[in-house]
Design an enzyme around this catalytic site. Structure first.
Site, short mmCIF file in Angstrom:
data_model
loop_
_atom_site.label_atom_id
_atom_site.label_comp_id
_atom_site.label_asym_id
_atom_site.label_seq_id
_atom_site.Cartn_x
_atom_site.Cartn_y
_atom_site.Cartn_z
N LYS A 187 0.90 -1.12 -0.06
CA LYS A 187 -0.28 -0.28 0.06
C LYS A 187 1.56 1.51 -0.25
CE LYS A 187 -3.57 -2.82 0.08
NZ LYS A 187 -4.88 -3.09 0.61
C1 LIG Z 1 -5.55 -4.09 0.92
C2 LIG Z 1 -7.00 -3.93 1.67
C3 LIG Z 1 -7.79 -3.79 1.87
C4 LIG Z 1 -7.38 -4.72 3.32
O1 LIG Z 1 -6.55 -4.19 4.20
P1 LIG Z 1 -5.79 -5.53 4.55
O2 LIG Z 1 -4.49 -4.92 5.05
O3 LIG Z 1 -4.89 -6.59 3.46
O4 LIG Z 1 -6.11 -6.66 5.16
C5 LIG Z 1 -9.02 -3.54 2.23
N1 LIG Z 1 -9.97 -3.05 1.72
C6 LIG Z 1 -8.80 -2.58 0.17
C7 LIG Z 1 -9.66 -1.69 -1.47
C8 LIG Z 1 -7.71 -2.99 0.14
O5 LIG Z 1 -7.37 -2.35 -0.64
#
Ligand SMILES: *Cc1c(COP(=O)(O)O)cnc(C)c1O
Length: 369
Positions: A187
């Site tokens: 991210k």
């Molecule tokens: C990555 C993501 C999540 C979940 O995050 P995690 O840390 O992997 O649990 C939720 N919503 C969106 C849109 C994402 O891209």
């Protein structure tokens, strides 16, 4: 042949090694391996960054969505409105509470939830609306906020891809009742493992989320409810505090890359470029183009050294998790996006010059398809 990698999560460690290693040494020496000042310091800095009053660190982005829904008592019999086109975690968060997922198709321009279709999705059972700032592009939330207020609904942003994205002069996460973030390594603000956070101006909500992630206890051994364990790891918090200071610089790089793509790819036949909503600034987590011969294009680009990726190749309503309950539904725009989307490389491991070179390869490749 030059290789253009899609993602390089090691790059941020390599570029900040001295700061990261110092953060590690300090944390290890502190002896505080759950909670403590590393977590509190990051929470304060991230709340401030988002323009929110409170931040609660949790174990991952999924929990950052689940816990505020639970805190508001949302569960079986309730409905939550979500975009049909999103990473499946947005839907799974609702499913985990026992509430019903009510998908709304995507806007063909922005690829985010179609705002014109949200009012008709509201029923007597609706308890929350979850806009997802997909690919880092914020959903403009002013109208949604009015709608949510008029119906007494929670407005929970899934900002997992949108750290630093802006709607007007407000940052993603501070546009509704609460905002959920993921710090998954890939991210825009990524840890070196799992992590997540919820930000909000509502002190009671923050308190309840913290309690739910701490075995349902505000005070040790006083368990008010059947909570779970979802806490931000202090080592990750220490790393994130370092990285947060560099986030705006990385976002600026992402914007320069997106601008280079926009400038170079505007006239490529049959290639549709991403178009964030007017009045917003995308955090450019992903740069997603659309082309009718997506699979052939992806393969041809790989042969030229350009790694592209798919976000997302399958619709959620046809996935094993939801096909039984929602597989009969039809979301034509979402289905079209899943069939034609292609994510070009973007991130702090690249320069705008790299993007121009990639754009040149994309242009030539599309014309030769
Ligand atoms: C990555 C993501 C999540 C979940 O995050 P995690 O840390 O992997 O649990 C939720 N919503 C969106 C849109 C994402 O891209």
């Amino acid at each position: 042949m030059r290789q253009y990698t899609f993602l390089d999560v090691h790059h941020t460690y390599a570029s900040l090694k001295a700061e990261m290693d110092a953060a590690y040494s300090d944390l290890m020496a502190s002896g505080m391996y759950i909670g403590g000042t590393a977590v509190a310091n990051f929470e304060a800095a991230f709340a401030d960054y988002c323009g929110a009053k409170h931040c609660v660190g949790v174990g991952n982005g999924l929990d950052a969505l689940v816990l505020p829904l639970r805190a508001r008592g949302i569960g079986p019999g309730d409905e939550v409105i979500v975009p049909a086109h999103t990473f499946i975690a947005s839907w799974l968060a609702v499913a985990q509470t026992g509430a019903t997922v009510v998908p709304v198709d995507a806007d063909p321009k922005t690829m985010n939830i179609d705002l014109d279709k949200v009012p008709a999705a509201i029923t007597a059972k609706t308890r929350a609306i979850m806009p997802v700032h997909l690919y880092g592009a914020p959903v403009p939330c002013a109208d949604l906020r009015r709608l949510a207020d008029a119906h007494g609904l929670m407005l929970l942003e899934d900002a997992a891809q949108a750290h630093g994205g802006e709607d007007g002069n407000r940052r993603a996460g501070s546009l509704g009742t609460a905002g959920a973030f993921s710090f998954y390594p890939g991210k825009n603000l990524g840890a070196f493992g799992d992590g997540g956070a919820m930000v909000t101006d509502d002190a009671d909500l923050a308190d309840a989320v913290r309690m739910l992630g701490n075995y349902g206890a505000r005070i040790k051994y006083e368990h008010e409810t059947a909570g779970g364990n979802s806490r931000l790891d202090p080592l990750q918090a220490a790393f994130l505090s370092v990285k947060l200071r560099h986030l705006d610089g990385w976002t600026a790089t992402r914007r320069a890359i997106a601008e280079a793509y926009d400038a170079a790819l505007g006239d490529v036949p049959d290639l549709r470029l991403p178009m964030p909503s007017a009045g917003t600034q995308s955090a450019w987590h992903l740069y997603v183009v659309r082309h009718p011969k997506r699979d052939a294009l992806k393969e041809a680009l790989a042969a030229c050294g350009v790694q592209a990726a798919l976000h997302y190749p399958h619709t959620n309503h046809h996935s094993g998790a939801f096909a039984d309950t929602l597989g009969h539904m039809s979301f034509p725009v979402t289905e079209e996006i899943c069939a034609t989307c292609l994510s070009l490389p973007i991130g702090p491991h690249m320069s705008a010059q790299d993007a121009s070179e990639i754009a040149h390869i994309v242009d030539q490749t599309v014309r030769a398809l």
